[in-house]
Motif scaffolding. Structure first.
Motif, PDB file in Angstrom:
ATOM      1  N   SER A 380       0.814  -1.331  -0.119  1.00  0.00           N
ATOM      2  CA  SER A 380      -0.030  -0.211   0.046  1.00  0.00           C
ATOM      3  C   SER A 380       0.916   1.142  -0.084  1.00  0.00           C
ATOM      4  N   GLU A 381       0.305   2.294  -0.634  1.00  0.00           N
ATOM      5  CA  GLU A 381       0.993   3.633  -0.805  1.00  0.00           C
ATOM      6  C   GLU A 381       1.957   4.355   0.396  1.00  0.00           C
ATOM      7  N   LEU A 382       1.004   4.066   1.586  1.00  0.00           N
ATOM      8  CA  LEU A 382       1.558   4.622   2.741  1.00  0.00           C
ATOM      9  C   LEU A 382       2.623   3.727   3.381  1.00  0.00           C
ATOM     10  N   ILE A 383       2.416   2.753   3.355  1.00  0.00           N
ATOM     11  CA  ILE A 383       3.476   1.736   3.907  1.00  0.00           C
ATOM     12  C   ILE A 383       4.667   1.711   2.873  1.00  0.00           C
ATOM     13  N   GLN A 384       4.502   1.754   1.738  1.00  0.00           N
ATOM     14  CA  GLN A 384       5.698   2.052   0.669  1.00  0.00           C
ATOM     15  C   GLN A 384       6.512   3.256   0.929  1.00  0.00           C
ATOM     16  N   LYS A 385       5.847   4.535   1.124  1.00  0.00           N
ATOM     17  CA  LYS A 385       6.337   5.520   1.291  1.00  0.00           C
ATOM     18  C   LYS A 385       7.209   5.560   2.701  1.00  0.00           C
ATOM     19  N   LEU A 386       6.837   5.359   3.838  1.00  0.00           N
ATOM     20  CA  LEU A 386       7.412   5.377   5.179  1.00  0.00           C
ATOM     21  C   LEU A 386       8.466   4.374   5.140  1.00  0.00           C
ATOM     22  N   THR A 387       8.350   3.068   4.776  1.00  0.00           N
ATOM     23  CA  THR A 387       9.528   2.228   4.667  1.00  0.00           C
ATOM     24  C   THR A 387      10.678   2.769   3.875  1.00  0.00           C
ATOM     25  N   ARG A 388      10.160   3.645   2.645  1.00  0.00           N
ATOM     26  CA  ARG A 388      11.499   4.145   1.868  1.00  0.00           C
ATOM     27  C   ARG A 388      12.142   5.280   2.870  1.00  0.00           C
ATOM     28  N   VAL A 389      11.273   5.980   3.395  1.00  0.00           N
ATOM     29  CA  VAL A 389      11.736   7.238   4.343  1.00  0.00           C
ATOM     30  C   VAL A 389      12.741   6.570   5.286  1.00  0.00           C
ATOM     31  N   TYR A 390      12.342   5.515   5.943  1.00  0.00           N
ATOM     32  CA  TYR A 390      12.912   4.869   7.146  1.00  0.00           C
ATOM     33  C   TYR A 390      14.482   4.332   6.556  1.00  0.00           C
ATOM     34  N   HIS A 391      14.195   3.759   5.465  1.00  0.00           N
ATOM     35  CA  HIS A 391      15.402   3.112   4.726  1.00  0.00           C
ATOM     36  C   HIS A 391      16.547   4.150   4.500  1.00  0.00           C
ATOM     37  N   GLU A 392      16.184   5.252   3.517  1.00  0.00           N
ATOM     38  CA  GLU A 392      16.901   6.229   3.392  1.00  0.00           C
ATOM     39  C   GLU A 392      17.452   7.165   4.375  1.00  0.00           C
ATOM     40  N   CYS A 393      16.813   7.059   5.411  1.00  0.00           N
ATOM     41  CA  CYS A 393      17.305   8.189   6.540  1.00  0.00           C
ATOM     42  C   CYS A 393      18.259   7.105   7.576  1.00  0.00           C
ATOM     43  N   THR A 394      18.156   5.710   7.461  1.00  0.00           N
ATOM     44  CA  THR A 394      19.092   5.095   8.595  1.00  0.00           C
ATOM     45  C   THR A 394      19.745   4.101   7.769  1.00  0.00           C
ATOM     46  N   GLY A 395      19.415   3.683   6.535  1.00  0.00           N
ATOM     47  CA  GLY A 395      20.078   2.733   5.767  1.00  0.00           C
ATOM     48  C   GLY A 395      19.954   1.371   6.014  1.00  0.00           C
ATOM     49  N   LEU A 396      18.899   1.240   6.952  1.00  0.00           N
ATOM     50  CA  LEU A 396      18.644  -0.019   7.537  1.00  0.00           C
ATOM     51  C   LEU A 396      17.516  -0.633   7.055  1.00  0.00           C
ATOM     52  N   GLU A 397      17.495  -2.045   6.791  1.00  0.00           N
ATOM     53  CA  GLU A 397      16.204  -2.896   6.315  1.00  0.00           C
ATOM     54  C   GLU A 397      14.852  -2.353   6.701  1.00  0.00           C
ATOM     55  N   ALA A 398      13.803  -2.436   6.020  1.00  0.00           N
ATOM     56  CA  ALA A 398      12.633  -1.849   6.461  1.00  0.00           C
ATOM     57  C   ALA A 398      11.541  -2.774   6.196  1.00  0.00           C
ATOM     58  N   THR A 399      11.251  -3.836   7.046  1.00  0.00           N
ATOM     59  CA  THR A 399      10.260  -4.767   6.789  1.00  0.00           C
ATOM     60  C   THR A 399       9.211  -4.644   7.720  1.00  0.00           C
ATOM     61  N   PRO A 400       7.928  -4.077   7.376  1.00  0.00           N
ATOM     62  CA  PRO A 400       6.987  -3.600   8.362  1.00  0.00           C
ATOM     63  C   PRO A 400       6.420  -4.875   9.273  1.00  0.00           C
ATOM     64  N   LYS A 401       5.937  -4.502  10.356  1.00  0.00           N
ATOM     65  CA  LYS A 401       5.655  -5.277  11.435  1.00  0.00           C
ATOM     66  C   LYS A 401       4.216  -5.298  11.870  1.00  0.00           C
ATOM     67  N   ALA A 402       3.750  -6.343  12.492  1.00  0.00           N
ATOM     68  CA  ALA A 402       2.531  -6.493  12.966  1.00  0.00           C
ATOM     69  C   ALA A 402       2.586  -6.449  14.479  1.00  0.00           C
ATOM     70  N   ILE A 403       1.864  -5.916  15.279  1.00  0.00           N
ATOM     71  CA  ILE A 403       1.730  -6.075  16.730  1.00  0.00           C
ATOM     72  C   ILE A 403       0.410  -6.403  17.497  1.00  0.00           C
ATOM     73  N   GLY A 404       0.627  -6.806  18.504  1.00  0.00           N
ATOM     74  CA  GLY A 404      -0.726  -7.066  19.574  1.00  0.00           C
ATOM     75  C   GLY A 404      -1.256  -5.642  20.134  1.00  0.00           C
ATOM     76  N   GLY A 405      -0.533  -4.797  20.124  1.00  0.00           N
ATOM     77  CA  GLY A 405      -1.219  -3.674  20.890  1.00  0.00           C
ATOM     78  C   GLY A 405      -2.120  -2.759  19.872  1.00  0.00           C
TER      79      GLY A 405
END
Ligand SMILES: [Zn+2]
Length: 457
Positions: A380-405
């Protein structure tokens, strides 16, 4: 000026602003002040709104239920949702909880991580974008929530009042890289009544502190003749069950292990243990039926198997269930349960079956709240955009995750949790000596600025 450079140069101001925010004890209180969430929370909102106004942003106070500041042009709006209310400090602090002490590269105090630090960082991120000369095509609204820790009545009010829905939004109140799934969250209380003719009478039962915490201890007082008390004392010894004589009968205490309600597999349910112990005693028939139900259908289970509601999905794992509290006496008791169903399932997949079984066992539902599960596919567009930002800012792998909270993301359309905790960092929200590293604070401000721009450009 480059927005990253502006943030770096403004770091001392950012730290001071956060310290000022932490110094306001913004714990929910019914204090008769006339403010919906109490005086402290209100003071904190006023503090943030005046800080935003000093920075040159338009500010808005929605009837003291929440506020926001906004920047930019355009019909459409991108929202960042932070919250200014905090949980009480609790015990065990080495540092002062409301000073904002800076020591060894860390800022200590209640709310530094959850969620005042990220919220103040977001305000500076917005200012950095403005100073950088960026020209986004959408407005950016930074929302100052006031009731996240106590039911999110603030966000309900926002929706009720017909306020604008963002085209994209995020709340820096979860984890990086991004949370694209949150389990459905149900809280319910059930009460039963019974008569107790006969020799053995339950006069008091209590266990647990909250629906979303695995109870570490549960206790029951039974009134009975000395001979029966003696027989109960003779039952086989176990480490989890302590029995002792009282003036009128016997006291039984069950010892489990506490844990967060979202990860009940890490605890041992003391109420379940106590119900199993009671099941073996010659209780009056009506009470025995209720106890047998509790012991057999829940007991120390946390997956709903014996209730027939166990289920799971690939993305978020199994349904979890926590029997959080029990309280009652001679005529009846009430239990509170908290269960979380997988992100691709719905309430209909588990709720009705659970409720029907409690009803058939003679329990009446006395409290209920439900927040639907949330899931945005990785593409989805929002997840794509945010994972790209995270990856670009940190250089780290950006796999989305699910939580119980549950976060504000559940309360606002098109919104997910993004940050502020980095993978592998120590969890310190709601704990004594809560802190945020200065470096993480600055890093958050930069990532938030990049994400704001990416969503609003
Ligand atoms: Zn929070």
């Amino acid at each position: 000026m480059n927005y990253k450079q502006w943030i770096e140069e403004s770091a001392p101001d950012l730290i001071e602003s956060l310290r000022g925010c932490v110094q306001i004890r913004s714990v929910y209180e019914e204090d008769g002040s006339g403010f919906p969430f109490g005086r402290g929370v209100q003071d904190c909102l006023n503090y943030m709104l005046s800080l935003a106004a000093e920075m040159g942003f338009a500010t808005y106070n929605l009837d003291n239920h929440l506020g926001w500041c906004e920047w930019g042009e355009g019909e459409e709006m991108v929202a960042v949702l932070g919250h200014l209310d905090v949980v009480p400090e609790g015990d065990g602090w080495q540092m002062p909880p409301y000073e904002g002490r800076v020591q060894d590269g860390k800022i200590y105090g209640r709310g530094t991580m959850d969620d005042k630090g990220p919220t103040v960082a977001a305000l500076y991120a917005l200012k950095a974008l403005k100073e950088s000369g960026a020209k986004p095509t959408k407005r950016i609204r930074l929302i100052f929530g006031l009731n996240e820790e106590n039911g999110s009545a603030d966000m309900k009010y926002y929706a009720q009042k017909g306020q604008q829905t963002p085209v994209f939004g995020f709340t820096p109140d979860g984890e990086y890289p991004v949370i694209n799934g949150e389990k459905g969250l149900v809280n319910a209380a059930f009460r039963c009544r019974y008569a107790q003719p006969g020799d053995l009478v339950l006069t008091y039962i209590k266990g647990g502190t909250a629906h979303n915490i695995v109870p570490a201890e549960a206790i029951v007082w039974l009134q009975c003749p000395p001979k029966l008390a003696e027989q109960i004392l003779q039952r086989p010894q176990t480490a989890e069950i302590c029995r002792s004589r009282t003036a009128t009968g016997i006291e039984i205490k069950a010892l489990g292990k506490g844990a967060h309600g979202g990860t009940p597999q890490e605890g041992i349910n003391a109420i379940g243990l106590l119900m199993q112990e009671l099941q073996a005693l010659p209780l009056a028939p009506e009470l025995a039926a209720k106890v047998n139900f509790m012991a057999a259908r829940i007991g120390t289970e946390y997956d709903g198997a014996s209730l027939g509601i166990a289920q799971k999905d690939e993305i978020s794992g199994p349904l979890t269930l926590n029997l959080g509290t029990v309280e009652g006496g001679e005529n009846g008791f009430e239990v509170k349960v908290n269960y979380r169903y997988p992100v691709t399932k719905s309430f209909e997949d588990c709720g009705p079956a659970l409720e029907q079984q409690f009803a058939e066992a003679g329990f009446e539902k006395t409290w209920f709240s439900h927040k639907k599960s949330l899931y945005l596919p990785p593409e989805s567009e929002l997840i794509q955009k945010l994972t790209r930002v995270y990856h670009e800012c940190t250089g780290l792998e950006a796999t989305p995750k699910a939580i119980g909270g549950g976060t504000y993301a559940k309360m606002m359309p098109n919104t997910v949790a993004f940050g502020p905790i980095f993978p592998g960092d120590e969890v310190r929200e709601h704990k004594p000596d809560e802190f945020i590293e200065v470096t993480r604070l600055i890093e958050n401000a930069k990532i938030i600025a990049a994400a704001m721009y990416e969503l609003a450009k």
